[in-house]
Design a protein around this motif. Structure first.
Motif, PDB file in Angstrom:
ATOM      1  N   ARG A   1       0.903  -1.227   0.077  1.00 36.68           N
ATOM      2  CA  ARG A   1      -0.191  -0.013  -0.017  1.00 36.68           C
ATOM      3  C   ARG A   1       0.797   1.106   0.003  1.00 36.68           C
ATOM      4  O   ARG A   1       0.588   2.406  -0.566  1.00 36.68           O
ATOM      5  CB  ARG A   1      -1.009   0.006   1.310  1.00 36.68           C
ATOM      6  N   ALA A   2       1.928   1.132   0.801  1.00 32.00           N
ATOM      7  CA  ALA A   2       2.846   2.369   0.751  1.00 32.00           C
ATOM      8  C   ALA A   2       3.677   2.573  -0.480  1.00 32.00           C
ATOM      9  O   ALA A   2       3.898   3.829  -0.651  1.00 32.00           O
ATOM     10  CB  ALA A   2       3.536   2.283   1.941  1.00 32.00           C
ATOM     11  N   ASN A   3       4.007   1.579  -1.083  1.00 28.44           N
ATOM     12  CA  ASN A   3       4.860   1.465  -2.236  1.00 28.44           C
ATOM     13  C   ASN A   3       4.275   1.760  -3.539  1.00 28.44           C
ATOM     14  O   ASN A   3       4.708   1.834  -4.497  1.00 28.44           O
ATOM     15  CB  ASN A   3       5.920   0.523  -2.269  1.00 28.44           C
ATOM     16  N   ILE A   4       3.138   1.361  -3.537  1.00 27.80           N
ATOM     17  CA  ILE A   4       2.257   1.341  -4.832  1.00 27.80           C
ATOM     18  C   ILE A   4       2.043   2.350  -5.622  1.00 27.80           C
ATOM     19  O   ILE A   4       2.239   3.602  -5.041  1.00 27.80           O
ATOM     20  CB  ILE A   4       0.730   0.828  -4.704  1.00 27.80           C
ATOM     21  N   SER A   5       2.437   2.425  -6.990  1.00 27.18           N
ATOM     22  CA  SER A   5       2.707   3.687  -7.687  1.00 27.18           C
ATOM     23  C   SER A   5       1.028   4.413  -8.143  1.00 27.18           C
ATOM     24  O   SER A   5       1.060   5.415  -8.375  1.00 27.18           O
ATOM     25  CB  SER A   5       3.289   3.217  -9.218  1.00 27.18           C
ATOM     26  N   VAL A   6       0.106   3.663  -7.953  1.00 27.17           N
ATOM     27  CA  VAL A   6      -1.247   4.115  -7.978  1.00 27.17           C
ATOM     28  C   VAL A   6      -1.404   5.105  -6.718  1.00 27.17           C
ATOM     29  O   VAL A   6      -1.462   4.634  -5.703  1.00 27.17           O
ATOM     30  CB  VAL A   6      -2.122   3.182  -8.273  1.00 27.17           C
ATOM     31  N   LYS A   7      -1.572   6.270  -7.192  1.00 30.01           N
ATOM     32  CA  LYS A   7      -2.167   7.310  -6.045  1.00 30.01           C
ATOM     33  C   LYS A   7      -3.446   7.990  -6.163  1.00 30.01           C
ATOM     34  O   LYS A   7      -3.297   9.167  -6.572  1.00 30.01           O
ATOM     35  CB  LYS A   7      -0.651   8.162  -5.753  1.00 30.01           C
ATOM     36  N   PRO A   8      -4.427   7.406  -5.672  1.00 31.01           N
ATOM     37  CA  PRO A   8      -5.603   8.054  -5.814  1.00 31.01           C
ATOM     38  C   PRO A   8      -5.707   9.494  -5.256  1.00 31.01           C
ATOM     39  O   PRO A   8      -6.334  10.436  -5.856  1.00 31.01           O
ATOM     40  CB  PRO A   8      -6.582   6.956  -5.417  1.00 31.01           C
ATOM     41  N   ALA A   9      -5.012   9.484  -4.164  1.00 27.51           N
ATOM     42  CA  ALA A   9      -5.057  10.773  -3.445  1.00 27.51           C
ATOM     43  C   ALA A   9      -4.643  12.014  -4.161  1.00 27.51           C
ATOM     44  O   ALA A   9      -4.856  13.225  -4.234  1.00 27.51           O
ATOM     45  CB  ALA A   9      -4.340  10.769  -1.998  1.00 27.51           C
ATOM     46  N   SER A  10      -3.364  11.631  -4.882  1.00 28.24           N
ATOM     47  CA  SER A  10      -2.706  12.650  -5.767  1.00 28.24           C
ATOM     48  C   SER A  10      -3.260  13.131  -7.229  1.00 28.24           C
ATOM     49  O   SER A  10      -2.981  14.072  -7.757  1.00 28.24           O
ATOM     50  CB  SER A  10      -1.398  12.481  -5.731  1.00 28.24           C
ATOM     51  N   TYR A  11      -3.980  12.002  -7.389  1.00 25.76           N
ATOM     52  CA  TYR A  11      -4.568  11.938  -8.907  1.00 25.76           C
ATOM     53  C   TYR A  11      -5.396  13.580  -9.132  1.00 25.76           C
ATOM     54  O   TYR A  11      -5.191  13.876 -10.067  1.00 25.76           O
ATOM     55  CB  TYR A  11      -5.121  10.878  -9.407  1.00 25.76           C
TER      56      TYR A  11
ATOM     57  N   TYR B   1      -5.145  15.999  -7.866  1.00 25.99           N
ATOM     58  CA  TYR B   1      -4.636  17.350  -7.818  1.00 25.99           C
ATOM     59  C   TYR B   1      -3.877  17.511  -9.001  1.00 25.99           C
ATOM     60  O   TYR B   1      -3.771  18.619  -9.602  1.00 25.99           O
ATOM     61  CB  TYR B   1      -3.648  17.254  -6.649  1.00 25.99           C
ATOM     62  N   GLN B   2      -3.179  16.268  -9.472  1.00 26.39           N
ATOM     63  CA  GLN B   2      -2.469  16.383 -10.808  1.00 26.39           C
ATOM     64  C   GLN B   2      -3.192  16.867 -12.019  1.00 26.39           C
ATOM     65  O   GLN B   2      -2.841  17.557 -12.927  1.00 26.39           O
ATOM     66  CB  GLN B   2      -1.810  15.017 -10.980  1.00 26.39           C
ATOM     67  N   LYS B   3      -4.505  16.225 -11.896  1.00 20.25           N
ATOM     68  CA  LYS B   3      -5.456  16.362 -12.826  1.00 20.25           C
ATOM     69  C   LYS B   3      -5.814  18.073 -13.083  1.00 20.25           C
ATOM     70  O   LYS B   3      -5.779  18.583 -14.239  1.00 20.25           O
ATOM     71  CB  LYS B   3      -6.585  15.528 -12.850  1.00 20.25           C
TER      72      LYS B   3
ATOM     73  N   ASN C   1      -6.430  22.282 -15.761  1.00 23.49           N
ATOM     74  CA  ASN C   1      -7.063  23.488 -15.575  1.00 23.49           C
ATOM     75  C   ASN C   1      -6.160  24.702 -15.058  1.00 23.49           C
ATOM     76  O   ASN C   1      -6.092  25.749 -15.837  1.00 23.49           O
ATOM     77  CB  ASN C   1      -8.050  23.414 -14.396  1.00 23.49           C
ATOM     78  N   THR C   2      -5.469  24.544 -14.004  1.00 21.41           N
ATOM     79  CA  THR C   2      -4.414  25.410 -13.425  1.00 21.41           C
ATOM     80  C   THR C   2      -3.548  25.689 -14.494  1.00 21.41           C
ATOM     81  O   THR C   2      -3.546  27.291 -14.874  1.00 21.41           O
ATOM     82  CB  THR C   2      -4.088  25.033 -12.222  1.00 21.41           C
ATOM     83  N   LYS C   3      -2.830  24.952 -14.920  1.00 24.95           N
ATOM     84  CA  LYS C   3      -1.636  25.247 -15.918  1.00 24.95           C
ATOM     85  C   LYS C   3      -2.272  26.076 -17.063  1.00 24.95           C
ATOM     86  O   LYS C   3      -1.522  26.735 -17.870  1.00 24.95           O
ATOM     87  CB  LYS C   3      -0.952  24.070 -16.243  1.00 24.95           C
ATOM     88  N   GLY C   4      -3.153  25.647 -17.671  1.00 19.50           N
ATOM     89  CA  GLY C   4      -3.851  26.384 -18.885  1.00 19.50           C
ATOM     90  C   GLY C   4      -4.630  27.461 -18.465  1.00 19.50           C
ATOM     91  O   GLY C   4      -5.094  27.895 -19.423  1.00 19.50           O
TER      92      GLY C   4
END
Length: 335
Positions: free
Chosen positions: A200-210, A212-214, A219-222
Motif C-alpha cells: 500500500r505504501a509503495n504502490i505507484s497508483v496514488k488516488p489521493a494525488s490524482y 490534484y495532478q489532473k 485547469n490551473t496550468k492552462g
C-alpha cells in the motif's frame, strides 16, 4: 547472555564477601577489589550489547510483522470476485480508447484548424496591404504609409487567433476531463486497502494525488488568457523592431510561417502533457488490476496445507524472537 550475567553476579558477590571479611588478608582483599572492578566493566559491556541487540531485533520483528501482514492479505485478495476485476479492466480499456481517439483529433484536426485560420487571416492581410491597387500585382515591399496598417492588422489577427485557439484547447481538454471523470478511483482504493502495508505504501497508483495532478495540468496550468502572445513574444518583438525598415513580402512570409510553427509546437506540447498524463493514468490502472489478478491467481494455487505451514513458520520464528527478547530484558532490567 543471561548465563554470563549469572556468572558475573556470582563473582561480584564473592569479591564483596572477601572485601567484607575481616579475616582475609589485605593482599586478597586488593585482588578482590580489582577483580570486582573488571567484572563491573564486563557487566556494563554485557548490558550495552543487550541494548544494541534489542535495537537490531526490532528490525527482525518488523520483517516478521511484514511476513504475517502478507500472509493475512492473501485471504483478502482472494475474496475479490475475478469478474469484478475484469469488468474494471474493460471499463478502463474503453476510457483509454476514447482518450486516444480525442488525442488524435486534437493532434490533427484542432491544431490544423488553428494553423489554417492563421494562414487565412494572414493571406487576407497580404491581399489588403501588398496588393497594388493600380495593377493588381503583389508588391515586393510596403511603403512607410502601409506598414503601420499591416502591423495593426497583424496585432488584431493575433488576438483573434489567440481567442479561437484558447477556446478550442479548453473545449477539447474539457472533453478529456469529462472522460477522466469516469475513472473509478473508489474501486481502486478498495483494492489497494486489501494489500499488505508495504505494498500500500509503495504502490505507484496514488488516488489521493490524482485529482490534484489532473486539476493542475488541465485547469490551473492552462488558465491563461493570452497564450499566443506569450508564445510568439520574441518573434513578434523581432518583427516590430524592424518596423523602421521596409517590410518586404519575403520577411512577412517568414514571420507568418514562423508563427505557424510556434502555434503547432506549443499546441502539440500543451495537448501532449495532458493526454500523456491521462494515458499514463489508464495504463497504470490497467497494470495495477492485471498485477492484482496475477497475485490472486498465484494465491489460489496454494493449498490450505501450504498456508497453514506458512503461518506455523511465522509463529515459530516469533516465539524464538520472544525467547531472546525475554533474556535481553532480564539483562537490561538488572540493577
Amino acid at each position: 547472555m543471561n548465563e554470563f550475567l549469572k556468572v558475573f553476579e556470582f563473582i561480584t558477590e564473592s569479591t564483596i564477601s572477601v572485601q567484607n571479611n575481616p579475616g582475609e588478608s589485605s593482599e586478597l582483599k586488593q585482588s578482590a577489589t580489582e577483580l570486582n572492578q573488571s567484572i563491573q566493566s564486563c557487566t556494563e559491556e554485557l548490558r550495552q550489547s543487550a541494548a544494541r541487540l534489542k535495537e537490531l531485533m526490532a528490525v527482525s520483528y518488523k520483517h516478521l510483522y511484514h511476513a504475517e501482514d502478507v500472509w493475512n492479505s492473501k485471504a483478502r485478495i482472494m475474496s475479490v470476485p475475478t469478474s469484478e476485476l475484469w469488468e474494471e479492466i474493460g471499463k478502463l480499456a474503453a476510457i483509454d480508447f476514447r482518450i486516444r481517439d480525442l488525442q488524435k483529433k486534437c493532434q490533427t484536426e484542432v491544431i490544423q484548424d488553428i494553423k489554417n485560420l492563421w494562414l487565412n487571416q494572414c493571406e487576407q492581410l497580404q491581399q489588403e496591404w501588398f496588393r497594388d491597387s493600380k495593377n493588381g500585382n503583389l508588391k515586393k515591399e510596403l511603403g512607410f504609409s502601409d506598414k503601420d496598417g499591416l502591423i495593426q492588422g497583424l496585432d488584431k489577427t493575433i488576438k483573434i487567433i489567440n481567442k479561437e485557439m484558447i477556446s478550442l484547447i479548453n473545449n477539447n481538454l474539457g472533453f478529456l476531463s469529462q472522460t477522466l471523470s469516469d475513472l473509478n478511483f473508489d474501486s481502486v482504493q478498495n483494492i489497494i486497502n486489501l494489500l499488505d502495508f508495504n505494498e500500500r505504501a509503495n504502490i505507484s497508483v496514488k488516488p489521493a494525488s490524482y485529482s490534484y495532478q489532473k486539476n493542475y495540468l488541465i485547469n490551473t496550468k492552462g488558465n491563461h488568457s493570452n497564450f499566443l502572445s506569450e508564445w510568439i513574444k520574441l518573434t513578434w518583438s523581432a518583427f516590430l523592431n524592424q518596423r523602421l525598415m521596409v517590410i518586404s513580402r519575403g520577411r512577412f512570409d517568414i514571420f507568418v510561417n514562423r508563427v505557424k510553427e510556434i502555434i503547432e509546437e506549443n499546441m502539440a506540447s500543451r495537448f501532449s502533457e495532458c493526454f500523456d498524463f491521462a494515458l499514463a493514468t489508464t495504463t497504470e490502472l490497467i497494470n495495477f488490476y492485471n498485477d492484482f489478478l496475477e497475485k490472486q491467481n498465484r494465491y489460489e494455487q496454494e493449498t490450505p496445507e501450504q498456508r497453514e505451514a506458512e503461518k506455523a513458520w511465522i509463529d515459530q520464528q516469533r516465539q524464538k524472537l520472544d525467547d531472546v527478547q525475554k533474556q535481553i530484558n532480564i539483562i537490561l532490567n538488572q540493577s
